[in-house]
Design a protein around this motif. Structure first.
Motif, PDB file in Angstrom:
ATOM      1  N   ARG A 101       0.834  -1.196   0.000  1.00 23.73           N
ATOM      2  CA  ARG A 101       0.000   0.000   0.000  1.00 23.73           C
ATOM      3  C   ARG A 101       0.873   1.252   0.000  1.00 23.73           C
ATOM      4  NH1 ARG A 101      -5.137  -0.398   1.378  1.00 23.73           N
ATOM      5  NH2 ARG A 101      -4.682  -2.323   2.524  1.00 23.73           N
ATOM      6  N   CYS A 158      -3.054   5.358  -3.020  1.00 23.30           N
ATOM      7  CA  CYS A 158      -3.130   4.237  -3.970  1.00 23.30           C
ATOM      8  C   CYS A 158      -4.547   3.961  -4.470  1.00 23.30           C
ATOM      9  CB  CYS A 158      -2.526   2.973  -3.366  1.00 23.30           C
ATOM     10  SG  CYS A 158      -3.273   2.435  -1.799  1.00 23.30           S
ATOM     11  N   ASP A 159      -5.554   4.130  -3.605  1.00 23.79           N
ATOM     12  CA  ASP A 159      -6.923   3.833  -4.024  1.00 23.79           C
ATOM     13  C   ASP A 159      -7.462   4.837  -5.039  1.00 23.79           C
ATOM     14  OD1 ASP A 159      -7.880   1.397  -2.875  1.00 23.79           O
ATOM     15  OD2 ASP A 159      -7.768   2.328  -0.906  1.00 23.79           O
ATOM     16  N   ASP A 204      -8.643  -1.339  -4.214  1.00 24.85           N
ATOM     17  CA  ASP A 204      -8.288  -2.566  -3.511  1.00 24.85           C
ATOM     18  C   ASP A 204      -9.404  -3.598  -3.626  1.00 24.85           C
ATOM     19  OD1 ASP A 204      -6.803  -4.282  -1.890  1.00 24.85           O
ATOM     20  OD2 ASP A 204      -7.644  -3.462  -0.036  1.00 24.85           O
ATOM     21  N   LYS A 261      -4.682  -6.014  -5.235  1.00 22.61           N
ATOM     22  CA  LYS A 261      -4.803  -6.346  -3.811  1.00 22.61           C
ATOM     23  C   LYS A 261      -3.599  -5.776  -3.082  1.00 22.61           C
ATOM     24  CE  LYS A 261      -7.019  -7.880  -0.371  1.00 22.61           C
ATOM     25  NZ  LYS A 261      -8.316  -7.251  -0.043  1.00 22.61           N
ATOM     26  N   TYR A 262      -3.878  -4.926  -2.080  1.00 17.60           N
ATOM     27  CA  TYR A 262      -2.809  -4.285  -1.329  1.00 17.60           C
ATOM     28  C   TYR A 262      -2.471  -5.079  -0.068  1.00 17.60           C
ATOM     29  CZ  TYR A 262      -3.753  -0.194  -4.261  1.00 17.60           C
ATOM     30  OH  TYR A 262      -3.931   0.647  -5.324  1.00 17.60           O
TER      31      TYR A 262
END
Length: 342
Positions: free
Chosen positions: A266, A270-271, A276, A281-282
């Motif tokens: 992460r 990032c989102d 996610d 997938k973090y």
């Protein structure tokens, strides 16, 4: 719609097989052309190599840079570009920009910096100060460094994927693996965070992981790089500067574009780029990574769903036409609209 423009891109185009599908400038040029613009690429390092017999970069720059600058300015004067795009070639500097402005006084000068830690490259900062616009593949401290130095307009711009080449390929068993890592275990400019190094060392102990370009293992490049990603069920990414907002890794983008399920450490913001559980997938620590990887390797339907969605998302949002359009918006309007600009 944008009015057609003449655009010259100044870059270091190196014809190394390992870089064939990694170099951003051909992808950007393709995007500009597909939007109806005319594009020329001037390879600064190639021009230097043509006027010197010396292998030393410092000696070549000292003795022959003026000849290359003269040649570049002559081409600019003849071509009369509307936009001059600079990707900060080595040896190229602020003085070169000043000379180019005399050859193209009405052009907009824009630079694109894809490297972190600009303060370690003072020549790049001095060059950027002579430009009208500076884009960078982060929107955190590294971009702020340019703002603090007085660069007029500094804006985040993500890396580019080319769906024509960067997509999932059908590959043989020699490329198939559960987990893939490519690249160095530690970034050459970062000495403060050993998370990435620890994770790579753990991956190397496991029989279901394939690693390239680290721990004495060979690099993978060209078409084989795309095959390696396509054959992996999971691709792992750890940004060297995850605390920096919107640090946009080109490796992470390659993985998503070529259809592996990406698991990434992460990072700040990032989102805004990838959701996610939808595109990616973090994870936050090494134990969590291996727990999640084990689960997804046992649940193929869920793994494949994220991999497909991630590939579709980046093909749509980060292709050359999209990014070229954002750059043209910056030139014409001083800003651009994108999902990550809220």
């Amino acid at each position: 719609m944008h009015n057609p423009k003449r655009i010259i891109i100044i870059a270091d185009i190196k014809f190394k097989s390992v870089k064939t599908f990694v170099d951003q400038m051909p992808k950007l040029a393709k995007g500009f052309i597909r939007l109806g613009n005319d594009v020329r690429i001037f390879s600064y390092c190639t021009a230097l190599s043509q006027v010197t017999l010396f292998k030393s970069k410092s000696l070549t720059g000292f003795l022959f840079k003026s000849k290359v600058d003269k040649l570049l300015c002559e081409q600019i004067e003849d071509y009369k570009p509307d936009i001059v795009y600079v990707s900060f070639p080595k040896i190229f500097n602020a003085e070169t920009v000043k000379q180019m402005r005399q050859s193209a006084p009405n052009a907009v000068f824009i630079g694109g910096d894809g490297d972190p830690w600009p303060k370690l490259r003072p020549q790049t900062i001095e060059t950027a100060k002579e430009l009208d616009i500076l884009t960078a593949t982060n929107d955190g401290q590294f971009l702020q460094d340019y703002r603090d130095e007085g660069v007029p307009l500094c804006v985040f711009m993500p890396n580019i994927c080319d769906p024509d080449n960067d997509h999932r390929y059908e590959v043989g068993s020699e490329w198939q693996t559960d987990i893939l890592w490519t690249g160095a275990a530690k970034h050459h400019a970062d000495t403060s965070d050993d998370f990435r190094e620890k994770l790579v060392n753990e991956l190397a102990k496991r029989g279901n992981c394939t690693l390239y370009g680290c721990l004495g293992r060979p690099q993978v490049g060209g078409q084989n790089y795309l095959y390696a990603i396509s054959g992996a069920k999971i691709g792992v990414n750890v940004n060297a500067y995850g605390s920096v907002r919107l640090c946009h890794s080109d490796r992470l983008l390659h993985y998503l574009a070529c259809g592996t399920m990406v698991m990434a450490r992460r990072f700040d913001g990032c989102d805004s780029l990838y959701k996610d559980g939808l595109h990616i997938k973090y994870f936050d620590d090494i134990g969590e990574f291996f727990d999640l990887a084990s689960w997804y390797l046992k649940h193929e339907k869920e793994r494949k769903k994220i991999a497909d969605a991630g590939m579709k998302w980046v093909h749509k949002q980060f292709n050359g036409v999209k990014i070229a359009g954002y750059i043209l918006d910056l030139v014409e309007k001083g800003d651009y609209k994108a999902p990550w600009r809220t």
